[in-house]
Design an enzyme around this catalytic site. Structure first.
Site, PDB file in Angstrom:
ATOM      1  N   ALA A 212      57.438  14.759  37.565  1.00 53.84           N
ATOM      2  CA  ALA A 212      58.291  13.869  38.366  1.00 53.84           C
ATOM      3  C   ALA A 212      58.002  12.398  38.079  1.00 53.84           C
ATOM      4  O   ALA A 212      58.720  11.531  38.557  1.00 53.84           O
ATOM      5  CB  ALA A 212      58.082  14.164  39.844  1.00 53.84           C
TER       6      ALA A 212
ATOM      7  N   ALA B 208      50.780  20.083  38.296  1.00 51.92           N
ATOM      8  CA  ALA B 208      51.415  19.047  39.129  1.00 51.92           C
ATOM      9  C   ALA B 208      50.892  19.099  40.562  1.00 51.92           C
ATOM     10  O   ALA B 208      50.886  20.154  41.200  1.00 51.92           O
ATOM     11  CB  ALA B 208      52.928  19.221  39.114  1.00 51.92           C
TER      12      ALA B 208
ATOM     13  N   THR C 167      40.959  23.377  42.522  1.00 58.11           N
ATOM     14  CA  THR C 167      39.790  22.503  42.630  1.00 58.11           C
ATOM     15  C   THR C 167      38.617  23.194  43.336  1.00 58.11           C
ATOM     16  O   THR C 167      38.832  24.085  44.174  1.00 58.11           O
ATOM     17  CB  THR C 167      40.180  21.238  43.431  1.00 58.11           C
ATOM     18  OG1 THR C 167      39.015  20.485  43.724  1.00 58.11           O
ATOM     19  CG2 THR C 167      40.868  21.577  44.748  1.00 58.11           C
ATOM     20  N   ASP C 168      37.409  22.710  43.069  1.00 59.95           N
ATOM     21  CA  ASP C 168      36.244  23.234  43.789  1.00 59.95           C
ATOM     22  C   ASP C 168      36.223  22.754  45.250  1.00 59.95           C
ATOM     23  O   ASP C 168      35.484  23.288  46.073  1.00 59.95           O
ATOM     24  CB  ASP C 168      34.935  22.828  43.082  1.00 59.95           C
ATOM     25  CG  ASP C 168      34.730  21.324  42.939  1.00 59.95           C
ATOM     26  OD1 ASP C 168      35.625  20.541  43.338  1.00 59.95           O
ATOM     27  OD2 ASP C 168      33.659  20.923  42.429  1.00 59.95           O
ATOM     28  N   GLU C 169      37.054  21.734  45.559  1.00 56.00           N
ATOM     29  CA  GLU C 169      37.019  21.175  46.930  1.00 56.00           C
ATOM     30  C   GLU C 169      37.494  22.176  47.977  1.00 56.00           C
ATOM     31  O   GLU C 169      37.250  21.980  49.163  1.00 56.00           O
ATOM     32  CB  GLU C 169      37.860  19.901  47.007  1.00 56.00           C
ATOM     33  CG  GLU C 169      37.386  18.842  46.046  1.00 56.00           C
ATOM     34  CD  GLU C 169      37.766  17.420  46.444  1.00 56.00           C
ATOM     35  OE1 GLU C 169      38.266  17.201  47.554  1.00 56.00           O
ATOM     36  OE2 GLU C 169      37.532  16.531  45.612  1.00 56.00           O
TER      37      GLU C 169
ATOM     38  N   TYR D 107      43.918  16.841  51.281  1.00 55.22           N
ATOM     39  CA  TYR D 107      44.097  17.240  49.875  1.00 55.22           C
ATOM     40  C   TYR D 107      43.570  18.651  49.643  1.00 55.22           C
ATOM     41  O   TYR D 107      44.285  19.518  49.138  1.00 55.22           O
ATOM     42  CB  TYR D 107      43.380  16.254  48.943  1.00 55.22           C
ATOM     43  CG  TYR D 107      43.167  16.800  47.545  1.00 55.22           C
ATOM     44  CD1 TYR D 107      44.246  16.985  46.685  1.00 55.22           C
ATOM     45  CD2 TYR D 107      41.892  17.170  47.089  1.00 55.22           C
ATOM     46  CE1 TYR D 107      44.062  17.519  45.406  1.00 55.22           C
ATOM     47  CE2 TYR D 107      41.706  17.691  45.819  1.00 55.22           C
ATOM     48  CZ  TYR D 107      42.784  17.864  44.979  1.00 55.22           C
ATOM     49  OH  TYR D 107      42.605  18.402  43.719  1.00 55.22           O
TER      50      TYR D 107
ATOM     51  N   LYS E 209      45.489  22.190  48.642  1.00 54.05           N
ATOM     52  CA  LYS E 209      45.190  22.979  47.445  1.00 54.05           C
ATOM     53  C   LYS E 209      44.784  24.402  47.846  1.00 54.05           C
ATOM     54  O   LYS E 209      45.155  25.372  47.182  1.00 54.05           O
ATOM     55  CB  LYS E 209      44.068  22.325  46.624  1.00 54.05           C
ATOM     56  CG  LYS E 209      44.446  21.017  45.959  1.00 54.05           C
ATOM     57  CD  LYS E 209      45.541  21.135  44.909  1.00 54.05           C
ATOM     58  CE  LYS E 209      45.116  21.853  43.644  1.00 54.05           C
ATOM     59  NZ  LYS E 209      46.179  21.806  42.595  1.00 54.05           N
TER      60      LYS E 209
END
Ligand code: NAD
Ligand code: DAU
Length: 365
Positions: A35, A83, A133-135, A159, A163
Site C-alpha cells: 500500500a 505487510a 514476531t517474538d513479541e 502491536y 500480531k
C-alpha cells in the site's frame, strides 16, 4: 518453480526478502503487493523494478477482491505475508491502524487464499507463509528460558496483540479449512532499508547529526538481534522444507541490553570516523568528527508505556529441522549496517525530509 505474492515487499524486511529471493531464484515470478504507507518505499525495490519476473502492485491487503484477482490472474501458489503496521510506539499512540492492517488485513489475505486455492483449485499445491514476531510471547524475566514455539501467548502492546490475533487466524485457517500455512516468529531485525524510527537506524542518523540518542527507561531492556539477511534465509528454508501447519521461531542467538547495543554502535561510529577521513566533513556535527565520542550523546528518557523487559528466542526447532543457522555476528552486522547508512545517505535523507513522500504523492496518489 514457485510463483510468489510478497505483501509488504516495499518495507524493510519485505524488500530485503525480495532481493534475497530474486538473487537466488532469478526466474521465479514474484509480485509485490504494498500500500506504500509511510513505511513502504519504492526506492527499496529500485534494483529489481525492471526485471521481467518482477511486478509491483500498489494496493491494500484489505482489498480481498484485488488479492483474489492477483492470485488467479498470475497463477500464484505462494504467499509471503509481511505487510503490517510494525512500530510498537506508533501502536501505543494509535492502535486502530494496527487492528485494521494486522488483523483485518491478514484475515482478508486468508479469505482470498481460501477462495482461490481451496475453492477455485487454481494450483496443485500452495503455501501461505505468515511473518510474525517474538513479541507475541510477552516479556521474560532475567532467568526465564527463551521463547520456544509452545510458549503461551501473552502480548503486551497493541502491536503485539494485533500480531498475536493474526497468528491465531492463520492457525485457524489451517485447522478449519486445510489451508497450507506456516508461521515464523522472529526477533528484532536490523540491516539495510530499516526505517529510521526503529532503535538502530534512529541512533545511526541521530549520532551522525550530533543529536541526542534517546534511551527509554534505564536502558536495561534486552532484545535478541538478527541481521535481516539471516531472517530472509530462515523464511526461504521454511518455504522450501517447512511443514504445513507448523510454527518456527527465528532468532540471532544474541541478547543485548539496549544501552550496551547503542554503546557498541557508538564505538563502531567512532572507529569509522578515525578510518574514513571524509566523514568529518560530511558529518561535522558528530562528536567523532572533532575527536570526541558518539556515546556522549546518550540520554535516558521517559520509558515506553508497558515496555517489555526481555525477549530471547530458542530457534532449536528450525536449526534441527531445516538446518538454519544465523550467519552474521552482531558486531559485524552493526559495522556493515553503519556503513550501509553512510553509503546510502540519499535514502535516509529522502525518507526523513519528506521529499520521498512528495515524490510518492506526485506519482502514486
Ligand atoms: P515495515 O513497517 O518496514 O514495512 C511494512 C510494509 O507493509 C510497508 O511497505 C507498508 O507500506 C506495507 N503495508 C502496511 N500496511 C499495508 C496494507 N494495509 N496493505 C498493503 N501493504 C501494507 O515492517 P518490517 O519491519 O519490514 O516488518 C515486516 C513484517 O515482519 C511485519 O509483519 C512485522 O510484524 C514482522 N516482523 C518485524 C520485525 C522487525 O524487527 N522489524 C521482527 C519480527 C517480525
Ligand atoms: O521483537 C521483534 C520486534 O522488534 C518486531 O516485531 C517489531 O516490528 C520491531 O519494531 C521491533 O520492536 P521493538 O519495539 O523491539 O523495536 P524498537 O526498535 O522500536 O525498539 C528496540 C528497543 O529499543 C526497545 O526496547 C525500545 C528501545 N528504544 C527504541 C527507540 C525507538 C529506545 O530505547 N529508544 C528509542 O528511541
Amino acid at each position: 518453480m514457485p510463483r510468489l505474492l510478497v505483501t509488504g515487499g516495499a518495507g524493510f524486511i519485505g524488500a530485503n526478502f525480495v532481493h534475497h529471493w530474486l538473487e537466488r531464484h532469478p526466474d521465479d515470478r514474484l509480485i509485490v503487493l504494498d500500500a506504500l504507507t509511510y513505511a513502504g518505499n519504492l526506492a527499496n525495490l529500485e534494483p529489481v523494478k525492471d526485471r521481467s519476473a518482477f511486478r509491483f502492485v500498489r494496493g491494500d491487503i484489505r482489498d480481498t477482491a484485488l488479492v483474489e484477482e492477483l492470485l488467479r490472474e498470475e497463477g500464484l501458489d505462494t504467499v509471503v505475508h509481511f505487510a503490517a503496521e510494525s512500530h510498537v510506539d506508533r501502536s501505543i499512540h494509535g492502535p486502530d491502524a494496527f487492528i485494521e492492517t494486522n488483523v483485518q488485513g491478514t484475515h482478508s489475505m486468508l479469505k482470498a487464499a481460501r477462495k482461490v486455492w481451496l475453492e477455485g483449485r487454481t494450483v496443485p499445491s500452495h503455501r501461505f507463509h505468515h511473518v510474525s514476531t517474538d513479541e507475541v510471547y510477552g516479556s521474560l524475566a532475567p532467568d526465564d528460558p527463551a521463547f520456544h514455539e509452545r510458549t503461551p501467548y501473552a502480548p503486551n502492546s497493541p502491536y503485539s496483540a494485533s500480531k498475536a490475533a493474526s497468528d491465531h487466524l492463520v492457525r485457524a485457517y489451517h485447522h478449519t479449512y486445510g489451508l497450507a500455512v506456516t508461521t515464523s516468529n522472529c526477533s528484532n531485525n536490523y540491516g539495510p532499508f530499516h526505517f529510521p524510527e526503529k532503535l538502530i537506524p534512529l541512533m545511526i542518523v541521530n549520532l551522525l547529526h550530533g543529536k541526542e540518542l534517546p534511551i527509554y527507561g534505564d536502558g536495561r531492556n534486552v532484545r535478541d538481534w538478527l541481521h535481516v539477511s539471516d531472517h530472509c534465509r530462515g523464511i526461504e528454508l521454511i518455504l522450501q522444507d517447512g511443514r504445513p501447519g507448523e510454527v518456527y521461531n527465528i532468532g540471532g542467538g544474541v541478547e543485548s541490553e539496549n544501552l550496551t547495543l547503542v554503546e557498541t554502535l557508538c564505538r563502531v561510529a567512532d572507529a569509522a570516523f578515525t578510518e574514513q577521513k571524509d566523514l568529518g566533513s560530511r558529518f561535522p556535527d558528530c562528536p567523532a568528527a572533532r575527536g570526541g565520542k558518539a556515546s556522549g550523546l546518550i540520554r535516558f528518557v521517559k520509558d515506553r508505556p508497558g515496555h517489555d523487559r526481555r525477549y530471547a528466542i530458542d530457534c532449536g526447532k528450525i536449526e534441527r529441522e531445516l538446518g538454519y543457522r544465523a550467519a552474521v555476528t552482531l558486531e559485524a552486522g552493526l559495522r556493515e549496517t553503519f556503513n550501509w547508512y553512510l553509503a546510502n545517505e540519499w535514502w535516509w535523507r529522502a525518507v526523513m525530509d519528506g521529499s520521498y513522500e512528495r515524490w510518492i504523492d506526485t506519482h502514486y496518489r
